[in-house]
Each structure stands twice: as C-alpha cells, then as structure tokens.
Design a protein around this motif. Structure first.
Motif, PDB file in Angstrom:
ATOM      1  N   LEU A 128      55.634  34.471  35.745  1.00 36.77           N
ATOM      2  CA  LEU A 128      55.506  35.923  35.706  1.00 36.77           C
ATOM      3  C   LEU A 128      54.506  36.342  34.620  1.00 36.77           C
ATOM      4  O   LEU A 128      53.640  37.190  34.838  1.00 36.77           O
ATOM      5  N   ALA A 129      54.630  35.708  33.464  1.00 30.21           N
ATOM      6  CA  ALA A 129      53.722  36.020  32.359  1.00 30.21           C
ATOM      7  C   ALA A 129      52.292  35.689  32.745  1.00 30.21           C
ATOM      8  O   ALA A 129      51.368  36.489  32.509  1.00 30.21           O
ATOM      9  N   ALA A 130      52.092  34.522  33.351  1.00 27.25           N
ATOM     10  CA  ALA A 130      50.730  34.142  33.752  1.00 27.25           C
ATOM     11  C   ALA A 130      50.187  35.140  34.764  1.00 27.25           C
ATOM     12  O   ALA A 130      49.032  35.586  34.670  1.00 27.25           O
ATOM     13  N   GLY A 131      51.034  35.537  35.708  1.00 28.21           N
ATOM     14  CA  GLY A 131      50.599  36.498  36.713  1.00 28.21           C
ATOM     15  C   GLY A 131      50.243  37.828  36.080  1.00 28.21           C
ATOM     16  O   GLY A 131      49.205  38.432  36.392  1.00 28.21           O
ATOM     17  N   ALA A 132      51.083  38.285  35.150  1.00 28.98           N
ATOM     18  CA  ALA A 132      50.833  39.574  34.495  1.00 28.98           C
ATOM     19  C   ALA A 132      49.525  39.555  33.719  1.00 28.98           C
ATOM     20  O   ALA A 132      48.852  40.573  33.590  1.00 28.98           O
ATOM     21  N   CYS A 133      49.142  38.385  33.213  1.00 25.54           N
ATOM     22  CA  CYS A 133      47.900  38.302  32.447  1.00 25.54           C
ATOM     23  C   CYS A 133      46.683  38.089  33.333  1.00 25.54           C
ATOM     24  O   CYS A 133      45.561  38.313  32.904  1.00 25.54           O
ATOM     25  N   LEU A 134      46.893  37.623  34.546  1.00 23.40           N
ATOM     26  CA  LEU A 134      45.743  37.394  35.425  1.00 23.40           C
ATOM     27  C   LEU A 134      45.380  38.635  36.238  1.00 23.40           C
ATOM     28  O   LEU A 134      44.228  38.837  36.604  1.00 23.40           O
ATOM     29  N   LEU A 135      46.382  39.471  36.498  1.00 22.29           N
ATOM     30  CA  LEU A 135      46.141  40.634  37.350  1.00 22.29           C
ATOM     31  C   LEU A 135      45.078  41.585  36.780  1.00 22.29           C
ATOM     32  O   LEU A 135      44.149  41.972  37.505  1.00 22.29           O
ATOM     33  N   PRO A 136      45.191  41.966  35.491  1.00 20.24           N
ATOM     34  CA  PRO A 136      44.178  42.913  34.981  1.00 20.24           C
ATOM     35  C   PRO A 136      42.748  42.396  35.060  1.00 20.24           C
ATOM     36  O   PRO A 136      41.875  43.111  35.561  1.00 20.24           O
ATOM     37  N   PRO A 137      42.470  41.134  34.613  1.00 21.37           N
ATOM     38  CA  PRO A 137      41.069  40.704  34.752  1.00 21.37           C
ATOM     39  C   PRO A 137      40.641  40.549  36.200  1.00 21.37           C
ATOM     40  O   PRO A 137      39.471  40.774  36.522  1.00 21.37           O
ATOM     41  N   ALA A 138      41.573  40.212  37.092  1.00 18.69           N
ATOM     42  CA  ALA A 138      41.196  40.110  38.504  1.00 18.69           C
ATOM     43  C   ALA A 138      40.775  41.472  39.031  1.00 18.69           C
ATOM     44  O   ALA A 138      39.810  41.604  39.781  1.00 18.69           O
ATOM     45  N   THR A 139      41.489  42.525  38.599  1.00 16.72           N
ATOM     46  CA  THR A 139      41.185  43.873  39.084  1.00 16.72           C
ATOM     47  C   THR A 139      39.908  44.425  38.457  1.00 16.72           C
ATOM     48  O   THR A 139      39.079  45.021  39.142  1.00 16.72           O
ATOM     49  N   GLY A 140      39.761  44.230  37.147  1.00 16.77           N
ATOM     50  CA  GLY A 140      38.627  44.846  36.452  1.00 16.77           C
ATOM     51  C   GLY A 140      37.375  43.996  36.486  1.00 16.77           C
ATOM     52  O   GLY A 140      36.281  44.483  36.214  1.00 16.77           O
ATOM     53  N   PHE A 141      37.518  42.712  36.803  1.00 15.51           N
ATOM     54  CA  PHE A 141      36.354  41.824  36.763  1.00 15.51           C
ATOM     55  C   PHE A 141      36.194  41.019  38.058  1.00 15.51           C
ATOM     56  O   PHE A 141      35.122  41.005  38.643  1.00 15.51           O
ATOM     57  N   GLY A 142      37.281  40.378  38.475  1.00  9.56           N
ATOM     58  CA  GLY A 142      37.188  39.453  39.600  1.00  9.56           C
ATOM     59  C   GLY A 142      36.709  40.108  40.879  1.00  9.56           C
ATOM     60  O   GLY A 142      35.678  39.724  41.444  1.00  9.56           O
ATOM     61  N   ILE A 143      37.450  41.115  41.326  1.00 10.82           N
ATOM     62  CA  ILE A 143      37.110  41.755  42.604  1.00 10.82           C
ATOM     63  C   ILE A 143      35.733  42.429  42.552  1.00 10.82           C
ATOM     64  O   ILE A 143      34.889  42.171  43.412  1.00 10.82           O
ATOM     65  N   PRO A 144      35.458  43.264  41.529  1.00 12.67           N
ATOM     66  CA  PRO A 144      34.116  43.865  41.488  1.00 12.67           C
ATOM     67  C   PRO A 144      33.018  42.811  41.381  1.00 12.67           C
ATOM     68  O   PRO A 144      31.969  42.939  42.028  1.00 12.67           O
TER      69      PRO A 144
ATOM     70  N   GLN B 275      43.712  34.339  27.548  1.00 11.85           N
ATOM     71  CA  GLN B 275      43.195  35.016  26.351  1.00 11.85           C
ATOM     72  C   GLN B 275      41.733  35.380  26.545  1.00 11.85           C
ATOM     73  O   GLN B 275      41.283  36.446  26.130  1.00 11.85           O
ATOM     74  N   ALA B 276      40.971  34.475  27.162  1.00 11.52           N
ATOM     75  CA  ALA B 276      39.549  34.745  27.386  1.00 11.52           C
ATOM     76  C   ALA B 276      39.349  35.657  28.602  1.00 11.52           C
ATOM     77  O   ALA B 276      38.586  36.622  28.547  1.00 11.52           O
ATOM     78  N   LEU B 277      40.055  35.350  29.691  1.00 10.43           N
ATOM     79  CA  LEU B 277      39.855  36.116  30.923  1.00 10.43           C
ATOM     80  C   LEU B 277      40.132  37.599  30.729  1.00 10.43           C
ATOM     81  O   LEU B 277      39.452  38.449  31.296  1.00 10.43           O
ATOM     82  N   LEU B 278      41.137  37.888  29.887  1.00 10.90           N
ATOM     83  CA  LEU B 278      41.523  39.289  29.697  1.00 10.90           C
ATOM     84  C   LEU B 278      40.392  40.126  29.120  1.00 10.90           C
ATOM     85  O   LEU B 278      40.375  41.342  29.246  1.00 10.90           O
ATOM     86  N   LEU B 279      39.414  39.460  28.472  1.00  3.30           N
ATOM     87  CA  LEU B 279      38.306  40.205  27.865  1.00  3.30           C
ATOM     88  C   LEU B 279      37.212  40.540  28.881  1.00  3.30           C
ATOM     89  O   LEU B 279      36.385  41.417  28.639  1.00  3.30           O
ATOM     90  N   LEU B 280      37.185  39.803  29.995  1.00  2.00           N
ATOM     91  CA  LEU B 280      36.001  39.860  30.858  1.00  2.00           C
ATOM     92  C   LEU B 280      35.607  41.250  31.373  1.00  2.00           C
ATOM     93  O   LEU B 280      34.422  41.536  31.488  1.00  2.00           O
ATOM     94  N   PRO B 281      36.565  42.126  31.694  1.00  2.00           N
ATOM     95  CA  PRO B 281      36.128  43.434  32.203  1.00  2.00           C
ATOM     96  C   PRO B 281      35.203  44.180  31.246  1.00  2.00           C
ATOM     97  O   PRO B 281      34.489  45.081  31.659  1.00  2.00           O
ATOM     98  N   MET B 282      35.211  43.783  29.958  1.00  2.00           N
ATOM     99  CA  MET B 282      34.289  44.433  29.005  1.00  2.00           C
ATOM    100  C   MET B 282      32.847  44.277  29.421  1.00  2.00           C
ATOM    101  O   MET B 282      32.002  45.089  29.077  1.00  2.00           O
TER     102      MET B 282
END
Lengths: 559, 347
Positions: free
Chosen positions: A289-305, A90-97
């Motif tokens: 699967l659900a956990a993975g689906a929720c981790l992928l977007p913040p990893a792409t928009g926040f983690g890697i950059p 829930q928190a990680l998904l916000l990070l790319p902001m």
C-alpha cells in the motif's frame, strides 16, 4: 576586531541591497496604484471580478489541500518507513518538478476532452451519444487535479528536508512514550516540520496565483487571467497593475498570518551531529500500500504526461528537430543554471542578513522580494522593462553627450533576463535557505563567533555545511522554475535567441500541440538530470551527517 | 580567508553574468530587426530570400504582439525594433494608437495592397487575409441551413454552436465588424443569442472547435479558414479524418450581403527605426509575389495581393464576396466588442 565589526554591518546591508534591487519590478508595478485608470476597468470590476476572485480562492484551497495531503503524506512515508521500492520512490516523487504545468494541462485536456481518445473509446465501446456523465477536464476540478500533481513535489521536498534535518530522537521519544505511528506523525513529526511544510505550501500557493498557462488552457477565470484580460483585451496597463497589487496584498496578508500563528516558537534542532532515524519496516499489504501510495503521484504528474508527450513526439514531432534543438537546449540550460547559482548566493545574503539583523525594514524587504513568485511572469517582465528601459535611455543619453553611441546596454540581453528570473524566483531559493537556517540553533553560531570567526566565516564553515541539503534544494527550485519560465523569457530575450520553452510557445500558440511535444519533452529531459542529482545530494547529505564527524561518539540506542 | 573565498565566488558569478551580455549589433545599415508576432516556420523562407536579394540581414524575436509592443515602448528612442509583425489587425491598431508605427509612403505598397487591408494613413499594411468562416458537421448539417453570421442566433442551433473564448482577438475583430455594420444594441442582442446556442462553454482554440464538430459535440463552429486546411493537408491520418467530416461555409454571400469577415496579418515600420530604408524594403518584399506565395502555401492564408496565384481557390468560390470594411474600423471596435460579449456571458 574592527574588521569584524565592519563585516557584521556589511551582511545586513548587502542583503538589504539585494532585496531592494530585486524588488524593483514589483515596486514599479505597485507604483501604478497612484495613476488613474481608464474607464473600461470599472466595468470589468463590476461585471466579472467577483467570479475571478472566487475561482482563485477555490483553486488555492483545492491545490493547497491536495499538495498538503500528497506532499506531506509521501514525505512521511519515505522517511519514516521502509518498504519495497522506497529508495526509488524518494527520487520518483520529485520527477513532476521537471514538467511544466502547462504541458501537463495540455496532455490531460487532450486525453480527457470530448473529442479525445478516452471519451471517444468509451463512446465507441458503449455506443453512447452526447449527454453521458463524464467529468469536464477544463474546469476548476481539472485545474486542481493538474496543479496538485505538478506542484506537490514542492511540499514533498521541503517537508522531507525538514524531517531529515529533524532529530529523530524526538520521534523515538514519542514512540517510547506510547504514541502510535499516526500520533507520532500528527503530533510530533508534523509540528516540528512546520517551517518546511509552510515553506513548501507557500511556494505552491504562489505558483498557483502566478499560474497563467494551466488556467488559461482550462478556460478558468482567475486573478492571473483577469490581469491578462484587463491588460491586453481592455488595453488598460494600470488596471492590470492594480489587480496585481491586490494580488500581492493578499499574499502579504497570508504570509503574515502564517508567521503570526507561528508566534515565538522556534524550530532549532539540538546541536551535535544528527543521526538517522531507523525507519520502521513495513510488511505485507501495508508495504505494498505504501509503495502504491508513493508511485501514484509521480505516475500522474510525470508518467502519463511524459508517455503521452513521447508518443506525440514520435508520431508528429517538431520538424526542426536536430541541431537547432542542441542550441535551444544549451541556451535554456545556461540561463537556468546561471539563475540558480545567482539565486542561491543572493538568497543566502538576504537570509543571513535577516538572521544577523532582523530589523523591520529588512523583514519587509525580504517579504517584498518574495512577492515576485506570486505574480504572473508577464507582470514581472513589464516591471523589469520599465526601469531598465529608463536606465538604458538615461545612460545612453549621457554617453552620447560624451560622444559615445552605445544604443541599449541592458535591454535585450541575457543579463536582464537572468535579473527577471531572480526577481521572479528568488522567493523559492529564499524560503529554502531560510528554512534551512531556521533549523540551526544560535548556540552553534555563538560558539563559532566566540572562537573568533566572523559572520562570513561562520556562514561558510558552519552554516553552509549544515544546510547543504537546503542549498541544493534552493538551487534546484530556481533551476527548474527558470527552465519552465515562459512569459518573461518571451518578452525580454535577445534577438535571435530562443529557448525550449519559447519553442513550445511558438508551436502551441499556433495550436500545433503535436509538434510542440518535442520541445516539451526536451524541457522535461533537461530538467530531469538536476532533479535526480538533487535527490542524490539530499540522500548523501544525510548519509554524511549521520557519520559521527563531530568526534563525539554516538550511541545507537535502538540497535 | 572564507570571506575572501566568498568574495571570489561572487566575483565569478558577476563575471559570468557580464560575459553572457551579448548584443545584437544594432544600428548597422545592412540589417533589419523584426519584432514578430507571427510564428510560422515557413516564413523563414521569406527572410532568407529577402537577405539573398538585398544583402540585408534579418534578426528576429518572436513573441506575443502585445508584449512586444510593451517592450518597444520601454526601449523608447533607442529601441532596436525596425518592423512589428502581428497576426491580426487589432494589435496593429493598438500599436498605432500608442505611436509605435510610423507612416510609410510607398507607391508600391499602396498599389499592391487593397485599400481595406491597410491603414488609411499608411501606418500599417496587411499582407495576408484570414477569413473567419462557419464550419459545420457534414453528417448533420446541410449547406442550405447556413446563411449569415447574424443567423447563428437562430434557435435551430440551440445547444449546437461551438466557438472559442471572447478573450481571443479573432472573435473581437469579427464582433467589432458586426458593431460597425449593425450598432451596439444589435450586437448585444446577437451576443446573447450566440450564448444561448452554445454547445458547451467556450474552450480551446479554433482547431479544438473543428475536432469537437467531428466528435459530435456540436454542429456548427466559428473558425479561421486555414485551420481547416491545415487538418485537410496534415500528414497525420487522424487529422485528415477530422477534416473529412467537416465542411466550410463562407457566410454572408447573398447578393445584398457584405461578404465574409476578413482579418489580416500585417506589419508596420516602428517609429524609432534606425534602419528605415531596410524596413520599408522589407515591407515591400512582403508584398512581392514570392512572399505572397509562401504565405499562401505555408499557412494556407489568402494572399493580400490580387492576381497572385491563390492555392486557396480550390475551397473558395470564384465569386467570393469579402467584407471590405477597413480593418482599422473593426479593430477600433475590438474593446467594445469584448465588453458586449462578456456582458452577454460569452466567457
């Protein structure tokens, strides 16, 4: 009683005034439609405009579909289901902001271009030479990719708020009536959350239209780069302004279409304390699967950059790193926080005025002031420069006649800068507050009014507590937007006054991306704190709402 | 009661806004306000030395030159701007066209700055030279294959030429100079030839072209010279490795040729300046040996002033021919140059 009546008129009037005052830059730009344009402009329209329009539409569609999928999907997952890591997600998904889109664009272009580490490694490994297939990052697809993973939190945040403020009773009714989880999501959850989703999507759309940094870096010709080209390369201010007006007309049409299709439907939740839906527990592969689906977007928009920026800052980094940075960060934080607080208060005025007196004029004003969000920052900046410059010179001429020499009072002050932020970003706060208000049924208000409370009292005592989540959201949206804002800051700020985004610009404009990473990372860090605070606030606001505070005992049928 | 609380809340915000109004004291005699389109940290040494020698304080706002010009226009008669600095002649020319620059009659400046690097009427002056040169991949290109800008349309370079977008002013100035020398019809043909030779659609900045050369994405590139030197002198080994694989070629050096294209970084005194004397003193200081050496050492630009020790001597032949076409001429052609490039498909 008379006092109350006066208040009643005061709110819409104040709202109208705020909307009008903050629409000034947009109106200034729009007024240029009536001035003649220089010759080269016609040639630009003929030569390249169709391509610019096509690119812009594809970009809008791509990012719109992408953020809808990612934002709504993840919001539904973390709200309706329980799986390992759900709270963290829930928190990680916000990070790319917290990450400016242009920084994500820099990092992915650097990583994935021909001379970058990924392709170099592939060539070295397989012994490839030129001509092998590899997707070009500086392309329409690349821009859709970057903007989707940077902007989906807008949809996620507002959808999640809408889902949380929904009465879970409707979901349960849907399940007892025989709908499965997918049908409940598609036929009940989504339609009821529509104002939130629409608000999030329209913010994304406007961000896309206004984006200059990403598309310029990817050499993608869009409306925004067209405005820059006509203005700064062809030297036609009026031509650029006319392009901006077309852009605004397009936005108005889309917004109007959404409102029309919503028709007379209303989205109030039933009065009485909402209570928490019990998320269904997922088990086995579904949970992972659900956990993975929720981790992928913040990893792409926040983690890697974030990691790449961190690595660059470690290896290269800014030579000025040190006390200078404390000052830059302090400037950035103060400006953004001031803008966020002011935006919440002013947007509450406008939204509440609109609710009390939804006259056509008021509606128009609210839509026009929202346009600032869809227009490239530099256009708003010039829209601020012109009226303030005029005002300054009139005031100074007047004062000089009475013997005072003041010079410029407004230009080159942080006041003007905050004003520009508000003109640019009020839409973000307004849409969050409006969505929050729209979920509060008129019966509550009626009850409070019958009990003798005036509109102000109702706003503070009834609405504000009920839409606390939306208010936090509004403040956060403006805060992170102001934090990342560059064009208006660049041209309107006072002498000897720099922010983190300005520092990134100074180095990046000189192609010193390595050095710029330090300031870029600092922006992310300054933005992280409020993003995490927001997550806590949203979480807690729900927890409190669940407590039976209305004194009415709440049965837990599903227990 | 809540109403009053709400009012209080507003008052607090309003007050905090007013409190943030902080003003650069404008119009005082001992300071000079720079609206600066150059962003090199190393220039700071010049400002400090100027303050040390004259006692005049330097206030600074850095930004995009075009937008700073808009700000000066909007600020009108009361603008605090004293000096406008840009990194190319095109923007100075545009500022002058809009009436933002005032004439400066300084015997010192006219004697130190060569004629082709300043406005004929004295509205603006160039202080550093930036050469637009051909960079090549050492492994795949021999210097004998290179000659002139005009020859870049040679089919030999088909699929091998790297260059940034036409929207960048460095390209507009170069092509503006070609228009002045050869006329529009020639340049329209030339631009189509360049497009036909592209190794990839134009993207990135000048450094990106150098990196692409080293990675093998193309064989020749058009870049400003100092980017190469920055890589060569970088503390980062990866950057130095790129520079090792790249060579610089100064085009149009033949006995009948006009020489390499020279752009400039320059400044003008703003028409509404209230600190005119300080502003002129500042411009004169930019032409001093001290400032000229900082420019050359800090960002590897060629000093505009003749006779100043030139650390660039190592890479440029002693007899380097420079195009002495006045910067005002090619800057004036910039807009037309862009149109021709866009029409040729040079995005």
């Amino acid at each position: 009683m008379r006092v109350r009546r006066a208040w009643l008129g005061l709110f819409p009037a104040a709202g109208l005034f705020v909307a009008a005052a903050l629409s000034l830059p947009i109106l200034t730009v729009a007024s240029s439609v009536f001035s003649p344009t220089e010759g080269t402009w016609a040639e630009f329209v003929r030569l390249v405009l169709p391509r610019y329009v096509r690119n812009t539409l594809w970009l809008l569609l791509g990012v719109g579909a992408g953020t809808l999928l990612v934002g709504v999907g993840t919001a539904w997952l973390v709200t309706a289901y329980r799986f390992p890591g759900r709270r963290a997600c829930q928190a990680l998904l916000l990070l790319p902001m917290a990450v400016p889109a242009y920084l994500v664009a820099y990092t992915y272009a650097d990583l994935l271009q021909y001379s970058g580490p990924v392709q170099s490694a592939l060539r070295a490994w397989w012994g490839w030479s030129r001509g092998y297939p590899f997707p070009e990052i500086r392309s329409l697809g690349g821009a859709v990719f970057v903007l989707t993973f940077v902007l989906y939190p807008y949809v996620y945040l507002l959808t999640r708020a809408a889902l949380l403020e929904q009465s879970p009773v409707v979901w349960e009714v849907s399940r007892t009536l025989g709908y499965g989880p997918w049908a409940t999501f598609l036929r009940v959850g989504l339609p009821v959350a529509r104002p939130g989703i629409a608000a999030g999507l329209s913010l994304v759309g406007m961000e896309v239209l206004a984006d200059f940094g990403t598309v310029k870096y990817f050499e993608l010709d869009t409306f925004a780069t067209g405005i820059y080209l006509v203005w700064f390369s062809f030297g036609s201010v009026t031509g650029a302004a006319k392009l901006a007006v077309w852009l605004m007309g397009f936005v108005l049409a889309v917004v109007a279409a959404e409102r029309l299709s919503r028709g007379r439907r209303r989205y109030h939740r039933p009065p009485g304390a909402p209570r928490e839906a019990r998320p269904r527990a997922l088990e086995g592969p579904g949970a992972w699967l659900a956990a993975g689906a929720c981790l992928l977007p913040p990893a792409t928009g926040f983690g890697i950059p974030g990691l790449y920026l961190g690595w660059m800052a470690w290896v290269g980094g800014d030579p000025l790193w040190g006390p200078t940075f404390v000052r830059l960060a302090a400037n950035t934080f103060t400006l953004s926080a001031t803008a966020a607080v002011a935006a919440v208060l002013l947007s509450a005025l406008v939204a509440y005025g609109l609710r009390l007196a939804p006259t056509p004029l008021m509606r128009l004003a609210a839509r026009v002031v929202s346009l600032g969000y869809a227009v490239p920052g530099v256009v708003v900046a010039v829209g601020v420069l012109v009226p303030f410059g005029w005002l300054d010179n009139v005031v100074s001429a007047y004062l000089r006649r009475s013997g005072l020499s003041t010079g410029l009072l407004f230009m080159g002050t942080t006041f003007t800068l905050v004003y520009a932020y508000l003109a640019r970003f009020l839409a973000a706060a307004l849409s969050a507050v409006e969505a929050g208000l729209s979920r509060i049924g008129p019966t509550l208000e009626g009850a409070a009014r019958t009990l003798g409370h005036g509109p102000a009292s109702v706003l503070v005592r009834v609405h504000a507590p009920l839409m606390r989540g939306s208010v936090f959201t509004a403040a956060l949206l403006v805060f992170v937007d102001a934090l990342k804002e560059l064009p208006a800051t660049l041209v309107l700020r006072p002498l000897n006054f720099d922010t983190l985004a300005v520092r990134v610009y100074q180095l990046a404009s000189d192609e010193r991306l390595m050095e710029a990473s330090t300031a870029g990372l600092s922006i992310v860090l300054v933005g992280l704190l409020p993003v995490l605070l927001l997550d806590r606030a949203v979480h807690r606001s729900r927890a409190e709402a669940v407590r039976p505070s209305s004194g009415r005992p709440i049965g837990r049928a599903s227990d | 009661m809540p109403a009053r609380r709400l009012l209080l809340c507003f008052a607090a915000v309003a007050l905090s806004l007013v409190a943030t109004l902080h003003h650069p004291a404008s119009g005082q005699a001992r300071e000079v306000n720079l609206y600066n389109g150059r962003h090199y940290d190393t220039d700071e040494a010049i400002y400090q030395e100027f303050t040390r020698r004259t006692g005049i304080r330097v206030n600074l706002i850095q930004g995009d030159a075009d937008q700073l010009i808009e700000r000066i226009r909007a600020e009108g008669a009361n603008s605090p701007a004293d000096v406008l600095i840009t990194v190319d002649a095109g923007r100075l020319y545009r500022a002058q066209q809009q009436g933002i620059c005032q004439r400066v009659d300084s015997p010192l400046l006219t004697s130190r700055i060569p004629e082709h690097l300043r406005d004929p009427q004295g509205h603006w002056f160039g202080f550093t030279k930036r050469l637009r040169v051909i960079a090549y991949a050492r492994a795949r290109v021999s210097r004998s294959q290179l000659s002139t800008y005009e020859d870049l349309v040679n089919p030999r370079w088909k699929g091998k030429l790297l260059v940034r977008s036409s929207s960048h002013v460095y390209n507009q100035s170069l092509v503006g100079a070609l228009i002045a020398w050869h006329g529009e019809a020639f340049v329209a043909r030339w631009a189509r030839g360049v497009v036909a030779n592209f190794a990839r659609p134009p993207q990135g900045g000048d450094l990106d072209q150098l990196r692409a050369l080293a990675a093998g994405e193309g064989d020749v590139a058009l870049v400003n010279h100092y980017y190469y030197l920055r890589l060569l002198n970088s503390p980062n080994p990866a950057d130095r490795a790129v520079a090792q694989q790249v060579g610089l070629f100064f085009p149009n050096q033949g006995p009948e040729e006009r020489g390499v294209h020279v752009n400039l970084s320059g400044a003008c005194v703003v028409a509404t300046s209230r600190n005119r004397q300080a502003a002129v003193a500042f411009l004169e200081f930019l032409s001093s040996d001290f400032a000229q050496e900082v420019f050359a050492k800090g960002n590897f630009e060629f000093p505009a002033v003749r006779g100043v020790a030139n650390p660039m001597a190592a890479i440029a032949p002693a007899t380097l021919r420079e195009d002495t076409l006045n910067a005002a001429t090619y800057a004036a052609n910039g807009g037309r140059a862009l149109q021709l490039m866009v029409a040729a498909g040079w995005r």
